[in-house]
Design a protein around this motif. Structure first.
Motif, PDB file in Angstrom:
ATOM      1  N   LEU A   1       0.942  -1.329   0.116  1.00 49.35           N
ATOM      2  CA  LEU A   1      -0.137   0.006   0.002  1.00 49.35           C
ATOM      3  C   LEU A   1       0.784   1.349   0.037  1.00 49.35           C
ATOM      4  O   LEU A   1       0.598   2.220  -0.601  1.00 49.35           O
ATOM      5  N   VAL A   2       1.912   1.300   0.768  1.00 52.93           N
ATOM      6  CA  VAL A   2       2.950   2.514   0.722  1.00 52.93           C
ATOM      7  C   VAL A   2       3.474   2.390  -0.467  1.00 52.93           C
ATOM      8  O   VAL A   2       3.863   3.934  -1.092  1.00 52.93           O
ATOM      9  N   GLU A   3       3.942   1.518  -1.139  1.00 56.45           N
ATOM     10  CA  GLU A   3       4.597   1.434  -2.552  1.00 56.45           C
ATOM     11  C   GLU A   3       3.514   2.263  -3.624  1.00 56.45           C
ATOM     12  O   GLU A   3       3.890   2.813  -4.374  1.00 56.45           O
ATOM     13  N   VAL A   4       2.088   1.645  -3.685  1.00 56.43           N
ATOM     14  CA  VAL A   4       1.329   2.111  -4.651  1.00 56.43           C
ATOM     15  C   VAL A   4       1.209   3.560  -4.213  1.00 56.43           C
ATOM     16  O   VAL A   4       0.865   4.529  -5.123  1.00 56.43           O
ATOM     17  N   GLY A   5       0.915   4.080  -3.020  1.00 54.55           N
ATOM     18  CA  GLY A   5       0.746   5.504  -2.551  1.00 54.55           C
ATOM     19  C   GLY A   5       1.796   6.263  -3.085  1.00 54.55           C
ATOM     20  O   GLY A   5       1.524   7.386  -3.584  1.00 54.55           O
ATOM     21  N   ILE A   6       3.372   5.925  -3.084  1.00 54.46           N
ATOM     22  CA  ILE A   6       4.209   6.765  -3.586  1.00 54.46           C
ATOM     23  C   ILE A   6       4.227   6.620  -5.081  1.00 54.46           C
ATOM     24  O   ILE A   6       4.399   7.829  -5.855  1.00 54.46           O
ATOM     25  N   PHE A   7       3.761   5.428  -5.929  1.00 54.60           N
ATOM     26  CA  PHE A   7       3.685   5.587  -7.189  1.00 54.60           C
ATOM     27  C   PHE A   7       2.634   6.584  -7.453  1.00 54.60           C
ATOM     28  O   PHE A   7       2.594   7.533  -8.638  1.00 54.60           O
ATOM     29  N   VAL A   8       1.421   6.414  -7.203  1.00 50.87           N
ATOM     30  CA  VAL A   8       0.155   7.362  -7.234  1.00 50.87           C
ATOM     31  C   VAL A   8       0.695   9.000  -6.869  1.00 50.87           C
ATOM     32  O   VAL A   8       0.350   9.858  -7.700  1.00 50.87           O
ATOM     33  N   GLY A   9       1.372   9.112  -5.896  1.00 48.03           N
ATOM     34  CA  GLY A   9       1.850  10.404  -5.520  1.00 48.03           C
ATOM     35  C   GLY A   9       2.912  10.916  -6.850  1.00 48.03           C
ATOM     36  O   GLY A   9       2.835  12.161  -7.231  1.00 48.03           O
ATOM     37  N   ILE A  10       3.791  10.213  -7.331  1.00 49.95           N
ATOM     38  CA  ILE A  10       4.402  10.558  -8.390  1.00 49.95           C
ATOM     39  C   ILE A  10       3.744  10.859  -9.790  1.00 49.95           C
ATOM     40  O   ILE A  10       3.858  11.975 -10.274  1.00 49.95           O
ATOM     41  N   VAL A  11       2.523  10.030  -9.948  1.00 49.30           N
ATOM     42  CA  VAL A  11       1.751  10.281 -11.189  1.00 49.30           C
ATOM     43  C   VAL A  11       0.978  11.506 -10.779  1.00 49.30           C
ATOM     44  O   VAL A  11       0.873  12.192 -11.920  1.00 49.30           O
ATOM     45  N   LEU A  12       0.543  12.028  -9.706  1.00 48.32           N
ATOM     46  CA  LEU A  12      -0.194  12.936  -9.550  1.00 48.32           C
ATOM     47  C   LEU A  12       0.619  14.268  -9.636  1.00 48.32           C
ATOM     48  O   LEU A  12       0.290  15.196  -9.902  1.00 48.32           O
ATOM     49  N   VAL A  13       2.019  14.188  -9.341  1.00 46.32           N
ATOM     50  CA  VAL A  13       2.761  15.294  -9.562  1.00 46.32           C
ATOM     51  C   VAL A  13       2.970  15.779 -11.005  1.00 46.32           C
ATOM     52  O   VAL A  13       2.967  16.687 -11.313  1.00 46.32           O
ATOM     53  N   GLY A  14       2.964  14.585 -11.778  1.00 46.00           N
ATOM     54  CA  GLY A  14       3.027  14.793 -13.283  1.00 46.00           C
ATOM     55  C   GLY A  14       1.688  15.373 -13.734  1.00 46.00           C
ATOM     56  O   GLY A  14       1.808  16.227 -14.716  1.00 46.00           O
ATOM     57  N   LEU A  15       0.570  14.881 -13.155  1.00 44.37           N
ATOM     58  CA  LEU A  15      -0.732  15.381 -13.568  1.00 44.37           C
ATOM     59  C   LEU A  15      -0.975  16.856 -13.031  1.00 44.37           C
ATOM     60  O   LEU A  15      -1.418  17.765 -14.023  1.00 44.37           O
ATOM     61  N   LEU A  16      -0.509  17.018 -12.040  1.00 52.44           N
ATOM     62  CA  LEU A  16      -0.680  18.664 -11.574  1.00 52.44           C
ATOM     63  C   LEU A  16       0.249  19.548 -12.286  1.00 52.44           C
ATOM     64  O   LEU A  16       0.005  20.575 -12.647  1.00 52.44           O
ATOM     65  N   HIS A  17       1.503  18.949 -12.793  1.00 49.75           N
ATOM     66  CA  HIS A  17       2.359  19.561 -13.684  1.00 49.75           C
ATOM     67  C   HIS A  17       1.658  19.947 -15.183  1.00 49.75           C
ATOM     68  O   HIS A  17       1.711  21.219 -15.556  1.00 49.75           O
ATOM     69  N   ALA A  18       0.952  18.960 -15.484  1.00 50.81           N
ATOM     70  CA  ALA A  18       0.162  19.264 -16.751  1.00 50.81           C
ATOM     71  C   ALA A  18      -1.118  20.223 -16.501  1.00 50.81           C
ATOM     72  O   ALA A  18      -1.341  21.025 -17.412  1.00 50.81           O
ATOM     73  N   VAL A  19      -1.687  20.066 -15.436  1.00 50.42           N
ATOM     74  CA  VAL A  19      -2.684  21.105 -15.162  1.00 50.42           C
ATOM     75  C   VAL A  19      -2.132  22.719 -15.182  1.00 50.42           C
ATOM     76  O   VAL A  19      -2.580  23.571 -15.525  1.00 50.42           O
ATOM     77  N   ARG A  20      -1.112  22.654 -14.435  1.00 48.84           N
ATOM     78  CA  ARG A  20      -0.243  24.088 -14.454  1.00 48.84           C
ATOM     79  C   ARG A  20       0.011  24.490 -15.590  1.00 48.84           C
ATOM     80  O   ARG A  20      -0.041  25.905 -15.868  1.00 48.84           O
ATOM     81  N   ARG A  21       0.402  23.598 -16.446  1.00 49.72           N
ATOM     82  CA  ARG A  21       0.636  24.327 -17.639  1.00 49.72           C
ATOM     83  C   ARG A  21      -0.197  24.329 -18.669  1.00 49.72           C
ATOM     84  O   ARG A  21      -0.375  25.184 -19.924  1.00 49.72           O
TER      85      ARG A  21
END
Length: 118
Positions: free
Chosen positions: A92-112
Motif C-alpha cells: 500500500l505504501v509503494e502504490v501510494g508513492i507511485f500514485v503520488g509521483i503520477v499526481l505530480v506529473g498530472l498537476l504539472h500538466a494542469v499547471r501548464r
C-alpha cells in the motif's frame, strides 16, 4: 557451441532477407522523378518560398499526458487485481508513492494548461 551456430545462421538469414528485399525493391520499383514529386509536401500545405522555417511542435505535451495515464493504468490494474490477496502495508505504501509521483506529473500538466478543452 551449437546454439551460437544457430544464432549466427538466423542473423545471416535475416540479413540476406533484408538485403534481398531492398535489392528487389530497387530493381522492380518504377522511377519517374518529376518536379512535382520532388517538391516538399508537408501536411497538405504547399511550400511557400524557398526558406526553411521552424514551427513549434506540441506533440511532446500529448506524449507526456499519454505516459502519465498509460503507465498509471498499466501498473494500477494488475495491482488492483492482486489486491484481493493479502499484500500487506508495504504494498500500500509503494502504490501510494507511485500514485503520488503520477499526481505530480498530472498537476504539472494542469499547471501548464494542457488539460483545458478551449
Amino acid at each position: 557451441m551449437s546454439g551460437y551456430v544457430v544464432l549466427a545462421g538466423v542473423l545471416v538469414a535475416s540479413l540476406l532477407v533484408v538485403l534481398g528485399g531492398a535489392l528487389a525493391r530497387r530493381a522492380l520499383a518504377p522511377a519517374a522523378p518529376t518536379p512535382a514529386k520532388l517538391t516538399t509536401y508537408e501536411s497538405g500545405v504547399d511550400p511557400v518560398g524557398d526558406l526553411w522555417s521552424q514551427t513549434r511542435v506540441r506533440y511532446l505535451a500529448y506524449a507526456f499526458l499519454y505516459v502519465i495515464f498509460a503507465v498509471d493504468a498499466v501498473y494500477l490494474f494488475p495491482w488492483a487485481l492482486v489486491l484481493r490477496t493479502d499484500l500487506g502495508p508495504a504494498s500500500l505504501v509503494e502504490v501510494g508513492i507511485f500514485v503520488g509521483i503520477v499526481l505530480v506529473g498530472l498537476l504539472h500538466a494542469v499547471r501548464r494548461g494542457l488539460l483545458r478543452w478551449t
